[in-house]
Write a protein that holds these residues in place. Structure first.
Motif, PDB file in Angstrom:
ATOM      1  N   LYS A 260       0.953  25.761  39.198  1.00 36.19           N
ATOM      2  CA  LYS A 260       0.221  24.505  39.338  1.00 36.19           C
ATOM      3  C   LYS A 260      -0.973  24.713  40.260  1.00 36.19           C
ATOM      4  N   TYR A 261      -2.005  23.941  40.044  1.00 37.38           N
ATOM      5  CA  TYR A 261      -3.180  24.018  40.903  1.00 37.38           C
ATOM      6  C   TYR A 261      -3.797  22.629  41.017  1.00 37.38           C
ATOM      7  N   GLN A 262      -4.779  22.515  41.889  1.00 37.88           N
ATOM      8  CA  GLN A 262      -5.424  21.225  42.100  1.00 37.88           C
ATOM      9  C   GLN A 262      -6.785  21.175  41.420  1.00 37.88           C
ATOM     10  N   VAL A 263      -7.059  20.016  40.841  1.00 43.00           N
ATOM     11  CA  VAL A 263      -8.368  19.715  40.286  1.00 43.00           C
ATOM     12  C   VAL A 263      -9.061  18.770  41.265  1.00 43.00           C
ATOM     13  N   VAL A 264     -10.211  19.177  41.749  1.00 47.41           N
ATOM     14  CA  VAL A 264     -10.931  18.395  42.746  1.00 47.41           C
ATOM     15  C   VAL A 264     -12.030  17.601  42.046  1.00 47.41           C
ATOM     16  N   ALA A 265     -11.955  16.268  42.151  1.00 49.30           N
ATOM     17  CA  ALA A 265     -12.973  15.393  41.578  1.00 49.30           C
ATOM     18  C   ALA A 265     -13.789  14.786  42.712  1.00 49.30           C
ATOM     19  N   ASN A 266     -15.105  14.920  42.653  1.00 47.69           N
ATOM     20  CA  ASN A 266     -15.998  14.471  43.719  1.00 47.69           C
ATOM     21  C   ASN A 266     -16.703  13.185  43.317  1.00 47.69           C
TER      22      ASN A 266
END
Length: 271
Positions: free
Chosen positions: A56-62
């Motif tokens: 699993k990993y993180q998706v960073v939304a700005n």
């Protein structure tokens, strides 16, 4: 201008910026994660590689938020937190990658003005992607939307429904579709007339057999490793096999039937 579309559970998809006044989506970014497993042998130097898995990993939304008053800021912040208060899986996609989606869980963002008295804020939302994958928004047999990077033979849509005894199934994914080891989504929907049905992928040697006769009116579904007939459990009437689809072309052979109508239905998987 980039857009972020979210679909929470069974709700309709929406543009998050249309739900919060003054909110603008800037970009998203992520890095796939692999976990390598090694075997340590006493008395031997180094380690022996065993296998690798995608984690699993993180998706960073700005985002950028602009507001006219403190009340507007507090309302917008509450609206954002309300959207992300769901405990349901969220399908997310952007207009830049309109045909590819991720299935994620959100974490609450820290939102505050860029400085005291300012009327704007920049912040990020970290989404957890538990599968470690990206997926095509459509299944193979319902393909209507494609984009760059999907490796679909210059946007030629391959066939996924077949009536011949031998045919080729194309898997444009980055990885093999393996419903047993990978727990990947693969449905093989069959109608046939004959004494039995056997499907063999001669490219990799995997096969599955249904050992009862049919007159062509029954729907035999191999859903991963589970078989049903007209929705009723029927795995006991099989050889407990399963089909794996390699990346690229797979040569499939059907035997035991007089006639058959077979559909391969699966989402494409991308890293």
């Amino acid at each position: 201008m980039e857009k972020l579309y979210l679909k929470i559970g069974n709700q309709d998809e929406f543009d998050i910026c249309e739900k919060v006044q003054g909110l603008h989506f800037l970009s998203d970014d992520s890095t796939p994660v692999t976990t390598n497993q090694f075997l340590e042998i006493s008395g031997a130097d180094g380690s022996q590689f065993q296998y690798a898995t995608f984690g699993k990993y993180q998706v960073v939304a700005n985002f950028f938020l602009e507001f006219k008053s403190w009340e507007d800021y507090k309302l917008a912040k509450h609206q954002i937190n309300r959207i992300f208060s769901t405990k349901k899986l969220i399908r997310m996609r952007t207009n830049v990658e309109s045909a590819i989606v991720r299935y994620v869980y959100p974490n609450f963002p820290e939102i505050k003005p860029i400085s005291d008295g300012a009327n704007s804020s920049t912040f990020s939302v970290n989404f957890d992607n538990p599968s470690g994958y990206r997926y095509s928004i459509d299944r193979s047999d319902e393909l209507s939307k494609v984009q760059y990077g999907m490796y679909l033979l210059d946007n030629i849509y391959p066939e996924y429904r077949f009536t011949d005894k031998s045919f080729r199934v194309y898997n444009p994914s980055d990885i093999a579709i393996d419903p047993y080891l990978g727990k990947h989504d693969l449905k093989i929907i069959s109608k046939f007339s004959g004494n039995s049905l056997k499907i063999t992928n001669t490219t990799n040697g995997t096969s599955w057999s249904y050992n009862k006769s049919s007159n062509g009116s029954e729907t035999v579904l191999l859903d991963g490793i589970v078989t049903t007939v007209n929705g009723n459990p029927a795995t006991v009437n099989t050889d407990y096999g399963h089909i794996v689809l390699n990346t690229g072309w797979n040569d499939i052979v059907v035997s035991g039937t007089n006639s058959n109508d077979i559909t391969f239905s699966f989402p494409f998987i991308y890293i």
